[in-house]
Every structure is written in structure tokens, then in C-alpha cells.
Design an enzyme around this catalytic site. Structure first.
Site, PDB file in Angstrom:
ATOM      1  N   ASP A 122       0.030  15.774  10.808  1.00 42.29           N
ATOM      2  CA  ASP A 122      -0.942  14.896  10.174  1.00 42.29           C
ATOM      3  C   ASP A 122      -0.290  14.364   8.910  1.00 42.29           C
ATOM      4  O   ASP A 122      -0.083  15.113   7.943  1.00 42.29           O
ATOM      5  CB  ASP A 122      -2.218  15.678   9.846  1.00 42.29           C
ATOM      6  CG  ASP A 122      -3.270  14.838   9.141  1.00 42.29           C
ATOM      7  OD1 ASP A 122      -2.980  13.675   8.784  1.00 42.29           O
ATOM      8  OD2 ASP A 122      -4.384  15.345   8.917  1.00 42.29           O
ATOM      9  N   TYR A 153      -5.507  -3.099   5.306  1.00 41.89           N
ATOM     10  CA  TYR A 153      -4.359  -3.006   6.202  1.00 41.89           C
ATOM     11  C   TYR A 153      -3.187  -3.854   5.711  1.00 41.89           C
ATOM     12  O   TYR A 153      -2.058  -3.369   5.578  1.00 41.89           O
ATOM     13  CB  TYR A 153      -4.756  -3.415   7.617  1.00 41.89           C
ATOM     14  CG  TYR A 153      -3.633  -3.271   8.612  1.00 41.89           C
ATOM     15  CD1 TYR A 153      -3.252  -2.018   9.080  1.00 41.89           C
ATOM     16  CD2 TYR A 153      -2.935  -4.386   9.080  1.00 41.89           C
ATOM     17  CE1 TYR A 153      -2.208  -1.874   9.990  1.00 41.89           C
ATOM     18  CE2 TYR A 153      -1.903  -4.256   9.986  1.00 41.89           C
ATOM     19  CZ  TYR A 153      -1.539  -2.997  10.435  1.00 41.89           C
ATOM     20  OH  TYR A 153      -0.499  -2.861  11.327  1.00 41.89           O
ATOM     21  N   LYS A 179       0.558  -2.531   4.285  1.00 46.13           N
ATOM     22  CA  LYS A 179       1.848  -2.837   4.922  1.00 46.13           C
ATOM     23  C   LYS A 179       2.773  -3.574   3.954  1.00 46.13           C
ATOM     24  O   LYS A 179       3.999  -3.393   3.999  1.00 46.13           O
ATOM     25  CB  LYS A 179       1.631  -3.642   6.201  1.00 46.13           C
ATOM     26  CG  LYS A 179       0.940  -2.853   7.307  1.00 46.13           C
ATOM     27  CD  LYS A 179       1.722  -1.601   7.703  1.00 46.13           C
ATOM     28  CE  LYS A 179       1.120  -0.900   8.900  1.00 46.13           C
ATOM     29  NZ  LYS A 179       1.874   0.315   9.299  1.00 46.13           N
TER      30      LYS A 179
END
Length: 273
Positions: free
Chosen positions: A89, A192, A196
Site C-alpha cells: 500500500d 488528478y 501528475k
């Protein structure tokens, strides 16, 4: 103009430089090459594991859910791959520490690390996004690769030609997001794309500071053609197959010792920052 490869190019096409063709083709393999892939029980990670397993590599299959990891490993093993499941994880320091211990039971070095695990977020419009929602995405997409990379640095530094591949997105490119012809420019969210973009900068900074390790960035889409790879993250609506989506990932993972570091590519070539 964007440095992106022209539509219709492939890994052998002369529209790429010699160095770019070498990166995308993957020039040298060793039967003993080892790779850890985070989030590899499905999707792009699993397909990358399958393809690298076919090359005779030792696959450390990182999976947050051990049961799903075992099921994925069974499929790869049935195809002849050498696979070790690593419960992992990336949001947990304890889990990452345990993963290092498990990998060390099998090898004294790690040739390739592919930071593939990612979280899409809830796609909240900027006006509704909260710090809590952003944090949950960053915990996987930004802090996760830092946790894993930091923990595995000693094993990577023990390899002759260590490579780290960060799986990013065209959505992490300022050039792409600010291009009105790109679909992602109309996807109004914060978590998101910004995660990135942060991952891209982190990768470049690693590449500059650690020149003996190649740190590179892959996006599974085709930026010039405005295409995405079909994955769970987009409900399998992408126009590219999962195999096509892993071309850039596998190419960077299999890069030989004189390849570049600190680059951002898709399966066609360089992606503009």
C-alpha cells in the site's frame, strides 16, 4: 511547436531520433533483471508485468490487496513468468517498509522500479474541491512514489543500470492542459491533473540529483492523437488497448545503460511539459 511525435509514427519509424527509438524499443534484457511494479494486480501494471515477465524478468508484483495480487500472479505464473507477490500500500510507511524486507529476501538489488499505482480522485470541479479530497489523491499519486522510491533507493543503487519509471498522464502536462483541442483541457478538476504535474517535477528533480539512476516519465496515452488507454480509471472508454498503453512504460523499463534520464514520453515519442 510541441515536440510530440507525429501521428502514425511507431517505435521503428525514422520520425524518432536514434536515442528515442532505443528508449521505446527496449534494447537489452537480462534473464535476471528484477522489477517492482506498484499497483500491478490489474490494468496497466498487470500488463506491464506480463510483458516484462515474458522477457524472463523477475516480477515483484506490488498489490494493495494481497488476494487480488495472488490471483494476478497465478495468471502470470501460468504463462511462465517468475512472480513474487509483494503486499504494498503506497500510502502506508509500514507497508512500504515491509515490501522492502520482502524484496530483500529474494534479491540484493532492484534493477527497475515502476511507480504505477494511481488514484483518479472524484473529478470534483475546482469550485467544489476540498483540501481533503486533494490530499487523498496526492497521498497515492505524489507521496506514494516518494515513499516507495526513497525506501527502495539502496536496492536500486546496488544495480548496474537502475531505472525508475513514473507512470504519469498527459493531464500532468501544462502544454496539454492549456491546449483547447485536448479533451483534458475541458475536464475541470484539480486533484488528478495537479498531482501528475507534481509527479513530473519530482521525477525531474530525482533525475538531476541522482544521475546514476535513470528517472523517466511515461504516459499511457497518445498525446498527439488525443487518445487514452482503456483502463478502470476511464471506465475502459480509452481508444488504445492496455497493451498499447504500456508501450512507453515497458520501453523505459527496458532501456539500456546509455539511455536518457529526466524525459517524458508516450508511445509515439516525447511529450511537451
Amino acid at each position: 511547436a510541441s515536440p510530440q511525435g507525429a501521428p502514425g509514427c511507431d517505435v521503428a519509424h525514422p520520425c524518432h531520433s536514434r536515442a528515442e527509438r532505443g528508449v521505446l524499443r527496449g534494447m537489452t534484457d537480462s534473464e535476471q533483471t528484477s522489477v517492482l511494479i506498484t499497483g500491478s494486480n490489474k490494468g496497466l501494471g498487470l500488463e506491464a508485468a506480463r510483458r516484462l515477465g515474458e522477457r524472463g524478468w523477475m516480477i515483484f508484483l506490488g498489490s494493495r490487496d494481497e488476494g487480488r495480487g495472488q490471483a494476478a500472479a497465478a495468471k502470470l505464473t501460468a504463462g511462465g513468468a517468475n512472480v513474487v507477490v509483494i503486499p504494498l500500500d503506497v500510502t502506508s510507511d509500514e507497508s512500504v517498509t515491509d515490501a522492502v524486507r520482502l524484496v530483500r529476501e529474494h534479491t540484493d538489488r532492484l534493477d527497475v522500479l515502476i511507480n504505477n499505482a494511481g488514484a483518479p480522485g472524484k473529478g470534483m470541479a475546482p469550485a467544489h474541491a476540498t483540501a481533503e479530497e486533494i490530499h487523498s489523491v496526492y497521498d497515492t499519486n505524489v507521496y506514494g512514489p516518494i515513499r516507495v522510491t526513497h525506501a527502495f533507493l539502496p536496492l536500486l543503487q546496488a544495480a548496474d543500470n537502475p531505472r525508475v519509471v513514473m507512470v504519469s498522464s498527459g493531464g500532468g502536462s501544462f502544454a496539454v492542459v492549456t491546449d483547447p483541442d485536448q479533451p483534458v483541457s475541458k475536464m475541470h478538476e484539480l486533484a488528478y491533473s495537479s498531482s501528475k504535474a507534481a509527479l513530473n517535477m519530482i521525477t525531474v528533480r530525482y533525475a538531476q540529483a541522482l544521475p546514476k539512476i535513470k528517472f523517466n516519465i511515461a504516459t499511457p496515452g497518445e498525446v498527439a492523437n488525443r487518445k487514452f488507454a482503456a483502463t478502470d480509471m476511464n471506465n475502459h472508454t480509452g481508444q488504445l488497448t492496455v497493451t498499447e498503453g504500456t508501450d512507453s512504460i515497458v520501453g523505459l523499463a527496458a532501456m539500456d545503460a546509455d539511455g536518457p534520464t529526466g524525459i517524458f514520453i508516450d508511445r509515439l515519442g516525447p511529450v511537451a511539459w
